[in-house]
Design an enzyme around this catalytic site. Structure first.
Site, PDB file in Angstrom:
ATOM      1  CG  ASP A 171      -5.140   2.180   7.899  1.00 57.88           C
ATOM      2  OD1 ASP A 171      -5.310   1.492   6.813  1.00 57.88           O
ATOM      3  OD2 ASP A 171      -4.779   1.470   8.963  1.00 57.88           O
ATOM      4  CG  ASP A 227      -3.051   1.727   2.549  1.00 61.48           C
ATOM      5  OD1 ASP A 227      -2.428   0.676   1.662  1.00 61.48           O
ATOM      6  OD2 ASP A 227      -2.962   1.444   3.797  1.00 61.48           O
ATOM      7  CG  ASP A 275       1.978  -5.443   8.514  1.00 61.85           C
ATOM      8  OD1 ASP A 275       2.438  -4.362   7.862  1.00 61.85           O
ATOM      9  OD2 ASP A 275       2.182  -6.526   8.332  1.00 61.85           O
TER      10      ASP A 275
END
Length: 340
Positions: A115, A153, A312
């Site tokens: 991330d 991601d 999140d």
């Protein structure tokens, strides 16, 4: 699907042809992915955070809340694997699913520089540590069935530039090795994450990195993980990316896309910065239920990959990423279309 590794390809194609022959369907209309899932479906964890919340709310006499959260608890939701040693947990999940003849969905989420250091920062300390971690997952699965969504991601962040150029080669090599290890398992379907249509607007920009990350040995790619893009838009985007990858199949995360993403005007009204409009946005809803019947020969499944009701990150009033948030779960269920 395009797969390298002659043994696995031949075995899958032979099984695929046999199943389609029994069903009297052409190969183009019968996916090998569907047959085992039709027999047992996707695994529902009876002790998920949502299931525990249902029991707690019932004990408290909050039956209306319990009914809303049950809309989540009764659906098959992915199990996310992070830094904790995964082997025994994966073994427990896959053995539990095997007893019911169903297939669990696992998310491998532990790549170094995960991330890009944001809300879900973390990951393995080195490429060697990451490979060992993936190996532990494969040992936990063994010869049982599983669907693996690989590293949400990770590829899109290479394309958007948040991953430093010096880490690009190593990250792609780690993904490629992980795909190969999962592809070697007889009953595993692995999908490499490819972001969402609201992120990398031109899907063709992803194709090179996906190829370098091993997509040709995978069963396909995953779209919309932890995001809110409508299914129709995501499907159209997926078709374009599929065309750039010679017809590769894909799965779509529909866990929270019932109302689509939060628009910029709505974000401003709620005092939310545009860059955080993806993070715990208010007013969202559960999307299509998980299913391997999609009506689209390129879309292998609609899955609830992001766990509805889990945050999140510490943004827009949420607890840390991955933590259960009852208020958000209730809102997702309350806003869902009636079919849920």
């Amino acid at each position: 699907m395009r797969e390298k590794g002659a043994t696995k390809t031949v075995m899958r194609l032979a099984a695929h042809a046999a199943l389609c022959a029994v069903a009297m369907l052409p190969l183009s209309g019968c996916r090998m992915f569907d047959a085992p899932l039709r027999r047992g479906g996707l695994w529902v964890n009876p002790d998920s955070p949502a299931a525990r919340q249902v029991r707690e709310r019932q004990d408290e006499g909050k039956n209306r809340d319990a009914a809303l959260i049950r809309q989540i608890a009764q659906q098959p939701v992915a199990e996310w694997l992070g830094p904790a040693p995964p082997r025994e947990r994966v073994r427990f999940i896959t053995e539990s699913a095997a007893r019911t003849g169903s297939t669990p969905v696992l998310v491998a989420y532990h790549i170094p520089y995960r991330d890009c250091g944001r809300y879900s920062a973390g990951g393995a300390r080195s490429a060697h540590a990451y490979r060992r971690w993936i190996e532990q997952i494969t040992l936990g699965i063994g010869d049982r069935k599983a669907i693996v969504v690989l590293e949400p991601d990770a590829v899109a962040q290479l394309v958007d530039g948040c991953v430093p150029a010096r880490l690009r080669t190593a990250r792609l090599a780690m993904l490629r090795d992980a795909v190969a290890m999962f592809a070697a398992l007889p009953q595993v379907r692995v999908y490499v994450d490819a972001g969402n249509p609201g992120w990398i607007k031109n899907p063709y920009r992803l194709a090179r990195s996906l190829r370098e990350g091993g997509i040709e040995q995978a069963d396909g790619f995953a779209l919309n993980v932890s995001n809110f893009q409508p299914t129709r838009r995501t499907k159209a985007y997926g078709h374009r990316l599929s065309a750039a990858l010679d017809g590769t199949h894909f799965v779509i995360d529909t866990s929270r896309n019932g109302n689509g993403p939060l628009r910029l005007r709505g974000a401003a009204r709620h005092g939310i910065r545009a860059r955080d409009s993806w993070c715990n946005p208010p007013g969202r809803a559960l999307g299509e239920r998980p299913s391997t019947t999609t009506g689209d020969r390129f879309v292998d499944a609609y899955l609830w990959i992001k766990r509805p009701g889990e945050s999140d990150g510490t943004c827009n009033g949420g607890p840390p990423a991955g933590h259960w948030w009852t208020k958000y779960a209730l809102d997702l269920a309350r806003n869902a279309p009636r079919r849920h």
